[in-house]
Design a protein around this motif. Sequence first.
Motif, PDB file in Angstrom:
ATOM      1  N   GLN A  71       0.840  -1.183   0.000  1.00  0.00           N
ATOM      2  CA  GLN A  71       0.000   0.000   0.000  1.00  0.00           C
ATOM      3  C   GLN A  71       0.882   1.243   0.000  1.00  0.00           C
ATOM      4  N   PRO A  72       0.387   2.360  -0.539  1.00  0.00           N
ATOM      5  CA  PRO A  72       1.180   3.588  -0.503  1.00  0.00           C
ATOM      6  C   PRO A  72       1.533   3.956   0.930  1.00  0.00           C
ATOM      7  N   PRO A  73       2.791   4.285   1.214  1.00  0.00           N
ATOM      8  CA  PRO A  73       3.173   4.620   2.595  1.00  0.00           C
ATOM      9  C   PRO A  73       2.555   5.940   3.030  1.00  0.00           C
ATOM     10  N   PRO A  74       2.215   6.071   4.311  1.00  0.00           N
ATOM     11  CA  PRO A  74       1.672   7.354   4.797  1.00  0.00           C
ATOM     12  C   PRO A  74       2.736   8.431   4.764  1.00  0.00           C
ATOM     13  N   THR A  75       2.289   9.655   4.634  1.00  0.00           N
ATOM     14  CA  THR A  75       3.226  10.777   4.628  1.00  0.00           C
ATOM     15  C   THR A  75       3.802  10.969   6.022  1.00  0.00           C
ATOM     16  N   PRO A  76       5.144  10.879   6.175  1.00  0.00           N
ATOM     17  CA  PRO A  76       5.727  11.017   7.519  1.00  0.00           C
ATOM     18  C   PRO A  76       5.592  12.439   8.037  1.00  0.00           C
ATOM     19  N   SER A  77       5.474  12.557   9.340  1.00  0.00           N
ATOM     20  CA  SER A  77       5.432  13.884   9.955  1.00  0.00           C
ATOM     21  C   SER A  77       6.803  14.534   9.845  1.00  0.00           C
ATOM     22  N   PRO A  78       6.872  15.846   9.931  1.00  0.00           N
ATOM     23  CA  PRO A  78       8.163  16.536   9.788  1.00  0.00           C
ATOM     24  C   PRO A  78       9.214  16.012  10.760  1.00  0.00           C
ATOM     25  N   GLY A  79      10.364  15.651  10.229  1.00  0.00           N
ATOM     26  CA  GLY A  79      11.464  15.167  11.046  1.00  0.00           C
ATOM     27  C   GLY A  79      11.425  13.693  11.359  1.00  0.00           C
ATOM     28  N   ALA A  80      10.328  13.024  11.020  1.00  0.00           N
ATOM     29  CA  ALA A  80      10.208  11.594  11.317  1.00  0.00           C
ATOM     30  C   ALA A  80      10.763  10.763  10.175  1.00  0.00           C
ATOM     31  N   SER A  81      11.233   9.567  10.512  1.00  0.00           N
ATOM     32  CA  SER A  81      11.748   8.657   9.503  1.00  0.00           C
ATOM     33  C   SER A  81      10.579   7.998   8.763  1.00  0.00           C
ATOM     34  N   PRO A  82      10.754   7.682   7.477  1.00  0.00           N
ATOM     35  CA  PRO A  82       9.679   7.013   6.741  1.00  0.00           C
ATOM     36  C   PRO A  82       9.337   5.677   7.392  1.00  0.00           C
ATOM     37  N   SER A  83       8.062   5.341   7.428  1.00  0.00           N
ATOM     38  CA  SER A  83       7.620   4.098   8.048  1.00  0.00           C
ATOM     39  C   SER A  83       7.730   2.943   7.053  1.00  0.00           C
ATOM     40  N   ARG A  84       7.749   1.727   7.586  1.00  0.00           N
ATOM     41  CA  ARG A  84       7.788   0.532   6.752  1.00  0.00           C
ATOM     42  C   ARG A  84       6.510   0.450   5.924  1.00  0.00           C
ATOM     43  N   PRO A  85       6.588   0.175   4.621  1.00  0.00           N
ATOM     44  CA  PRO A  85       5.367   0.086   3.810  1.00  0.00           C
ATOM     45  C   PRO A  85       4.469  -1.050   4.292  1.00  0.00           C
ATOM     46  N   THR A  86       3.173  -0.842   4.176  1.00  0.00           N
ATOM     47  CA  THR A  86       2.193  -1.820   4.629  1.00  0.00           C
ATOM     48  C   THR A  86       1.860  -2.791   3.503  1.00  0.00           C
ATOM     49  N   ILE A  87       1.817  -4.075   3.837  1.00  0.00           N
ATOM     50  CA  ILE A  87       1.495  -5.099   2.852  1.00  0.00           C
ATOM     51  C   ILE A  87      -0.014  -5.155   2.653  1.00  0.00           C
ATOM     52  N   VAL A  88      -0.429  -5.264   1.404  1.00  0.00           N
ATOM     53  CA  VAL A  88      -1.842  -5.498   1.118  1.00  0.00           C
ATOM     54  C   VAL A  88      -2.185  -6.907   1.612  1.00  0.00           C
ATOM     55  N   PRO A  89      -3.207  -7.061   2.449  1.00  0.00           N
ATOM     56  CA  PRO A  89      -3.528  -8.378   3.017  1.00  0.00           C
ATOM     57  C   PRO A  89      -3.726  -9.451   1.953  1.00  0.00           C
ATOM     58  N   ASN A  90      -3.264 -10.640   2.280  1.00  0.00           N
ATOM     59  CA  ASN A  90      -3.473 -11.839   1.458  1.00  0.00           C
ATOM     60  C   ASN A  90      -2.777 -11.766   0.090  1.00  0.00           C
ATOM     61  N   THR A  91      -1.662 -11.019   0.003  1.00  0.00           N
ATOM     62  CA  THR A  91      -0.958 -10.926  -1.284  1.00  0.00           C
ATOM     63  C   THR A  91       0.450 -11.526  -1.254  1.00  0.00           C
ATOM     64  N   LEU A  92       0.855 -12.096  -0.122  1.00  0.00           N
ATOM     65  CA  LEU A  92       2.184 -12.704  -0.067  1.00  0.00           C
ATOM     66  C   LEU A  92       2.289 -13.830  -1.092  1.00  0.00           C
ATOM     67  N   LYS A  93       3.404 -13.887  -1.806  1.00  0.00           N
ATOM     68  CA  LYS A  93       3.601 -14.895  -2.842  1.00  0.00           C
ATOM     69  C   LYS A  93       5.070 -15.261  -2.932  1.00  0.00           C
ATOM     70  N   LEU A  94       5.332 -16.390  -3.568  1.00  0.00           N
ATOM     71  CA  LEU A  94       6.689 -16.830  -3.859  1.00  0.00           C
ATOM     72  C   LEU A  94       6.942 -16.712  -5.347  1.00  0.00           C
ATOM     73  N   LEU A  95       7.929 -15.913  -5.710  1.00  0.00           N
ATOM     74  CA  LEU A  95       8.368 -15.831  -7.098  1.00  0.00           C
ATOM     75  C   LEU A  95       9.381 -16.941  -7.336  1.00  0.00           C
ATOM     76  N   VAL A  96       9.213 -17.658  -8.424  1.00  0.00           N
ATOM     77  CA  VAL A  96      10.083 -18.789  -8.727  1.00  0.00           C
ATOM     78  C   VAL A  96      10.780 -18.531 -10.051  1.00  0.00           C
TER      79      VAL A  96
END
Length: 385
Positions: free
Chosen positions: A351-376
């Motif tokens: 999902q698009p990351p939220p806009t960090p507040s001034p001076g804060a470090s960017p947060s870890r991007p959020t995974i869209v639920p149920n989309t984990l996959k294995l690329l082979v």
Amino acid sequence: MGQHHFGVMLDLVAWERHELHNSRLIVNSLYVRIFLASASVLWMVVLTQAEPGFSGAGDNGAYHVAQALHVGGEGNYWDYVTVDAAARRLYLSHATKVVVVDLTKNAVNGEIGDTPGVHGFIVAPELERGFASNGKESKASIVDLKTLRTISKIETGTNPDALVYEPVRGEVYFFNHSGNSATVVSAKTASVVSTIALGGSPEFAVADGAAGRVYCNIEDKSEVAVIDTAKHQVVARWPLAPGTEPTGMAFDRAHHRLFVGCSNKLMTMLDTETGKVVATVPIGAGVDACAFDDSTQLAFASCGDGTTTIAKEETPEKLTVVQTLKTERGARTMALDPQTHRIYLPTAKFQPPPTPSPGASPSRPTIVPNTLKLLVYGPADATTR
């Protein structure tokens, strides 16, 4: 050469013959053949420049997409992925569980629960046991591989992350990232044997049974710590310069070479007999895993920017990039199946990351639920297996 490239060649031939006929400049077919040969060479040069890893002998050895296996499930985190080639299983850590994949059926066929913040999973095949490093509870799970049920848990240091099985002494090393230590556990008795101070934050490790050593990346020191498995002590420290902040590690046992993925976009190759860096190659950004295929002498570095660098160990002193494989964003961890030569890389949609507040470090991007996959991915001659 692919059908597209062949079709372009046919278009070039048709155009040239038409021009030759209209202008009536060349009537001898020998000149046509000379032109076609030159055009073919020119086109090969264009391809070589346009496609990383393309070789003049053709791309049959290059890695291609084999399939994508849907895993799904909840959880905004995954980490190490491990292949048990003999059992035809793959283990993928995912938030509070370990997902088990049947490599023969290419399908999820089970899971190991109650592993909060799990980072990795390793097996001791002769004991039919598995071990999980549960970062959030600072414990290790001991698992029955037949039933996938937890037998017991034991205390480790703070935030156990990477882990490795040393089969000669039958011990599992849990590397405590925040605790700056390694907890050594007897695989048979499931009891703590030793705690080793590492003097920094450990990342990935490999075991060298023949030398009686375990090698571990120390991320914040940009070095490899060498552990004597009999003494349970650090006996050497090898700097990785010009590499910095190491993460992934792989091992060529036959030639005594370590491959270390570094955060400054380098993979270094070290001589484990001298501790010296003997070669480096450029890789992508956000590396988190490395693998080495003994039979093909290929070293892999998977990166979160959506690339996996594949390098050939030409000699024990020469490492050459042969392909920059395009994967997907977030595909930073990896496991190699030595039987099929395929590599497995987990990732998901973000999902698009939220806009960090001034001076804060960017947060870890959020995974869209149920989309984990294995690329082979696999070499051309293995993708149809």
